[in-house]
Design a protein around this motif. Structure first.
Motif, PDB file in Angstrom:
ATOM      1  N   GLY A  69     -33.811  40.105  13.892  1.00 31.09           N
ATOM      2  CA  GLY A  69     -33.996  41.436  14.474  1.00 31.09           C
ATOM      3  C   GLY A  69     -35.376  41.591  15.072  1.00 31.09           C
ATOM      4  O   GLY A  69     -36.060  40.596  15.375  1.00 31.09           O
ATOM      5  N   LEU A  71     -38.275  42.397  13.976  1.00 30.34           N
ATOM      6  CA  LEU A  71     -39.457  41.828  13.312  1.00 30.34           C
ATOM      7  C   LEU A  71     -39.881  40.520  13.982  1.00 30.34           C
ATOM      8  O   LEU A  71     -41.059  40.287  14.258  1.00 30.34           O
ATOM      9  N   ASP A  73     -39.269  39.506  17.026  1.00 25.29           N
ATOM     10  CA  ASP A  73     -39.795  39.724  18.373  1.00 25.29           C
ATOM     11  C   ASP A  73     -41.281  40.080  18.303  1.00 25.29           C
ATOM     12  O   ASP A  73     -42.092  39.608  19.102  1.00 25.29           O
ATOM     13  N   ASN A 215     -39.829  48.380   8.824  1.00 24.71           N
ATOM     14  CA  ASN A 215     -38.670  49.157   8.396  1.00 24.71           C
ATOM     15  C   ASN A 215     -38.784  49.408   6.900  1.00 24.71           C
ATOM     16  O   ASN A 215     -38.616  48.482   6.105  1.00 24.71           O
ATOM     17  N   VAL A 264     -44.798  50.918  13.235  1.00 22.71           N
ATOM     18  CA  VAL A 264     -44.623  50.481  14.614  1.00 22.71           C
ATOM     19  C   VAL A 264     -44.447  51.617  15.633  1.00 22.71           C
ATOM     20  O   VAL A 264     -44.042  51.351  16.768  1.00 22.71           O
ATOM     21  N   ASN A 297     -44.750  49.288  19.316  1.00 27.33           N
ATOM     22  CA  ASN A 297     -44.518  47.890  19.694  1.00 27.33           C
ATOM     23  C   ASN A 297     -44.566  47.710  21.207  1.00 27.33           C
ATOM     24  O   ASN A 297     -44.179  48.595  21.965  1.00 27.33           O
ATOM     25  N   ARG A 351     -27.782  45.758  15.175  1.00 24.75           N
ATOM     26  CA  ARG A 351     -27.186  45.669  13.854  1.00 24.75           C
ATOM     27  C   ARG A 351     -26.253  46.859  13.733  1.00 24.75           C
ATOM     28  O   ARG A 351     -26.590  47.968  14.167  1.00 24.75           O
ATOM     29  N   LYS A 356     -28.523  52.494  12.190  1.00 19.14           N
ATOM     30  CA  LYS A 356     -28.393  52.470  13.652  1.00 19.14           C
ATOM     31  C   LYS A 356     -27.353  53.469  14.158  1.00 19.14           C
ATOM     32  O   LYS A 356     -27.177  53.633  15.360  1.00 19.14           O
ATOM     33  N   GLY A 405     -20.968  39.508  16.245  1.00 21.40           N
ATOM     34  CA  GLY A 405     -21.705  38.257  16.376  1.00 21.40           C
ATOM     35  C   GLY A 405     -23.162  38.505  16.683  1.00 21.40           C
ATOM     36  O   GLY A 405     -23.612  39.660  16.781  1.00 21.40           O
ATOM     37  N   ASP A 407     -26.168  36.670  19.172  1.00 21.53           N
ATOM     38  CA  ASP A 407     -26.447  35.603  20.125  1.00 21.53           C
ATOM     39  C   ASP A 407     -27.414  36.119  21.188  1.00 21.53           C
ATOM     40  O   ASP A 407     -27.134  37.108  21.871  1.00 21.53           O
ATOM     41  N   GLY A 431     -37.997  50.489  17.593  1.00 19.32           N
ATOM     42  CA  GLY A 431     -36.847  50.167  18.436  1.00 19.32           C
ATOM     43  C   GLY A 431     -37.321  49.358  19.627  1.00 19.32           C
ATOM     44  O   GLY A 431     -38.290  49.723  20.302  1.00 19.32           O
ATOM     45  N   LEU A 432     -36.661  48.220  19.839  1.00 19.09           N
ATOM     46  CA  LEU A 432     -37.009  47.385  20.991  1.00 19.09           C
ATOM     47  C   LEU A 432     -35.893  47.406  22.021  1.00 19.09           C
ATOM     48  O   LEU A 432     -36.135  47.261  23.226  1.00 19.09           O
TER      49      LEU A 432
END
Ligand SMILES: Nc1ncnc2c1ncn2[C@@H]1O[C@H](COP(=O)(O)OP(=O)(O)O[C@H]2O[C@H](CO)[C@@H](O)[C@H](O)[C@H]2O)[C@@H](O)[C@H]1O
Length: 542
Positions: A69, A71, A73, A215, A264, A297, A351, A356, A405, A407, A431-432
């Motif tokens: 997630g 973190l 990044d 978080n 953040v 961030n 997620r 979320k 998934g 990816d 949030g990114l």
């Protein structure tokens, strides 16, 4: 420390000379496209010697090596951003199988004969521009599954030992384990590395520590019976230390022993002081409010750039949004959906958890479908929420797709091919996803909480006429609120000029690391000054 709990290291081969920069101001290489050349903040050491500021970042994830997630990044991109302020970061990470595969036959810098009951060694590596210390401890990290859960999705039974060992190794490095490389500051992230400062203080190490809360919902709560196995004295089971509702909390320990606490975003820094968002730690944070600061961030503009992104079939920029529409068709086809209709393609990459808010989207996605839009959800998380979303999608074949998934390339394609991204978080430290969406000309529909509230400007009349709006916000965070926000976005999409303006304004919003990295550099420098170390710099307004 209790007798018998100190780790013995048996060999320390010579450090890589590159790890031991000689003193004196250095010219740092420029980052990104801007032509900036900064001089390092220089730390005066006791003997009059000077060297660039060195940070040990201790983290359980780092992009591009290990990511579950946001973190990863942040811990992956912040060191690069700090370079341009002349701060050198080396990150200590666990030797997960994927990481070890990349190392080959590296010679260990140090070997621990007994690191909380296991044998481990420390390896230095430089991968993808990141300086790394890898903690190779096969008993702890060489196993199937992810960083935190096994193949069946259950927490690894010994997560307490896995991340305490990481923290303990970090504390040993801070204490001077590696001749020629001692950090000026230690930076820890979330509960997984929070125990670093607990161990450091127990070992008598006063090196300043910054802990960043990404978080607060995840706290590393374990039985107090583990204290002896953690090599810690029973006295730490106290309200002013690790004790937490009858257990111990790694995060609480970190918050009590770090010198500076960051979160953040500034909004989240205020929110965690309240019972609703502080999740049991608001009391501790209120006591430590004088060292608490919010720093929003940034994002890595080299990785998240639709003009050069290798995962985007038709690269585009703000002047060629026509090509973004071509990605839309490709995306719909990949997810087995019908060609675009009159309405927008609204997607989610997240997620799928209560935090979320995707339980709310399961019952509101029909708003998009009924307006001839398409819906794509890509992620994984709570079984119930996954099932609810899958059930909604089953009612709308060809219109809504839910893929469970994780990816990275697919996440990039979704950002490029969607018209809007939905992020209905109940709480969101920063949030990114919404920042990536802005950069890709994808309009965010978000709840007004935490970092979402300060990174997205709602498209109300005033913001539209001032030409600053970038998305749609809703509050209170309820199903009705989300439905209304979706309706507003769908309505705006019907006006191509208005939509293009929103895309344009979002793509021009500035969320590079530059400003935030400077704020971290100031936090570091303040700590050094408080610790009685002189910091000289020509690149920071210190
Ligand atoms: N199925 C999937 N496939 C591929 N990629 C996926 C994916 N699902 C999510 N991602 C990626 O994971 C990252 C999510 O980052 P966020 O910051 O939005 O939330 P997260 O809760 O993980 O991070 C926490 O830490 C960060 C960092 O500080 C805070 O921004 C945030 O608010 C806090 O909750 C993004 O890079 C996203 O693209």
């Amino acid at each position: 420390m209790e007798a018998g709990t100190m780790n013995a290291f048996i060999s320390i081969p010579d450090m890589d000379p590159a790890m031991d920069p000689k003193g004196g101001p250095r010219i740092c290489r420029k980052l990104g496209s801007g032509a900036r050349v900064n001089r390092a903040p220089v730390v005066e050491r006791g003997n009059g010697e000077a060297a660039a500021m060195k940070i040990l970042s201790v983290t359980s994830e780092i992009f591009p090596l290990v990511k579950t997630g946001g973190l990863a990044d942040v811990t992956g991109s912040l060191p690069k951003a700090m370079e341009s302020f002349g701060v050198e970061t080396t990150s200590l990470i666990p030797g997960y199988p994927k990481v070890m595969d990349m190392l080959g036959n590296a010679t260990p810098l140090a070997v621990f004969e007994d690191l909380l009951g296991v044998r481990a060694s420390l390896i230095h590596a430089r991968i993808d521009g990141l300086n790394l210390f890898v903690l190779d401890a096969p008993e702890l990290y060489n196993r199937p599954g992810g960083p935190y859960v096994d193949g069946t999705g259950r927490d690894h039974h010994d997560n307490w030992r896995r991340f305490a060992a990481l923290s303990r190794a970090g504390a040993e490095i801070a204490m001077g384990l590696l001749p020629g490389w001692t950090p000026d500051i230690v930076h820890t992230h979330d509960w997984q590395s929070a125990m670093t400062s607990v161990y450091m203080r127990e070992m008598g190490c006063r090196t300043p520590v910054v802990i960043t809360i990404h978080n607060i919902a995840f706290q590393g709560q374990f039985s107090a019976d583990l204290l002896p196995a953690l090599g810690l004295p029973p006295s730490l089971y106290s309200t002013s230390s690790l004790e937490y509702f009858g257990d111990i909390s790694f995060l609480k320990g970190g918050l009590q022993t770090a010198d500076a606490i960051t979160t953040v975003s500034p909004t989240y820094a205020r929110e965690v002081l309240t019972p609703r968002f502080g999740m049991g730690l608001d009391g501790v944070l209120n006591e430590r409010v004088s060292v608490l600061k919010g720093i929003v961030n940034g994002i890595d503009l080299d990785i998240w750039d639709p003009a050069i992104d290798p995962h985007v079939p038709r690269n585009y920029d703000v002047n060629a949004l026509r090509r973004k529409r071509e990605n839309r068709s490709i995306l719909l086809e990949k997810f087995g959906l019908d060609a675009p209709g009159r309405g927008p393609v609204v997607s989610a990459v997240s997620r799928l958890t209560w935090q979320k808010g995707f339980d709310m989207f399961a019952s509101t996605a029909d708003e998009v479908i009924h307006n001839d839009g398409r819906v794509i959800v890509f992620g994984q998380g709570d079984r119930d929420i996954e099932q609810a979303l899958l059930a909604t999608a089953a009612r709308y074949p060809g219109r809504m797709a839910v893929h469970i998934g994780y990816d990275e390339p697919t996440a990039h394609l979704i950002h490029a091919g969607s018209d809007a991204i939905v992020q209905p978080s109940r709480f969101e430290p920063c949030g990114l996803t919404q920042l990536y969406a802005l950069r890709y000309g994808t309009v965010p529909v978000v709840s007004r909480t935490g970092g979402l509230s300060e990174t997205i400007i709602d498209a109300n009349d005033a913001a539209m006429s001032a030409r600053v709006a970038t998305g749609f916000q809703f509050h209170p965070v309820t199903t009705d609120g989300l439905r209304l926000a979706l309706r507003r976005a769908i309505h705006a999409f019907e006006d191509p000029k208005m939509w293009a303006r929103l895309q344009n304004q979002g793509m021009k919003a500035k969320f590079s690391w530059e400003r935030s990295a400077q704020q971290y550099a100031v936090v570091y420098a303040d700590l050094l000054r408080k610790a009685g170390r002189t910091v000289r710099s020509t690149s920071l307004a210190l």
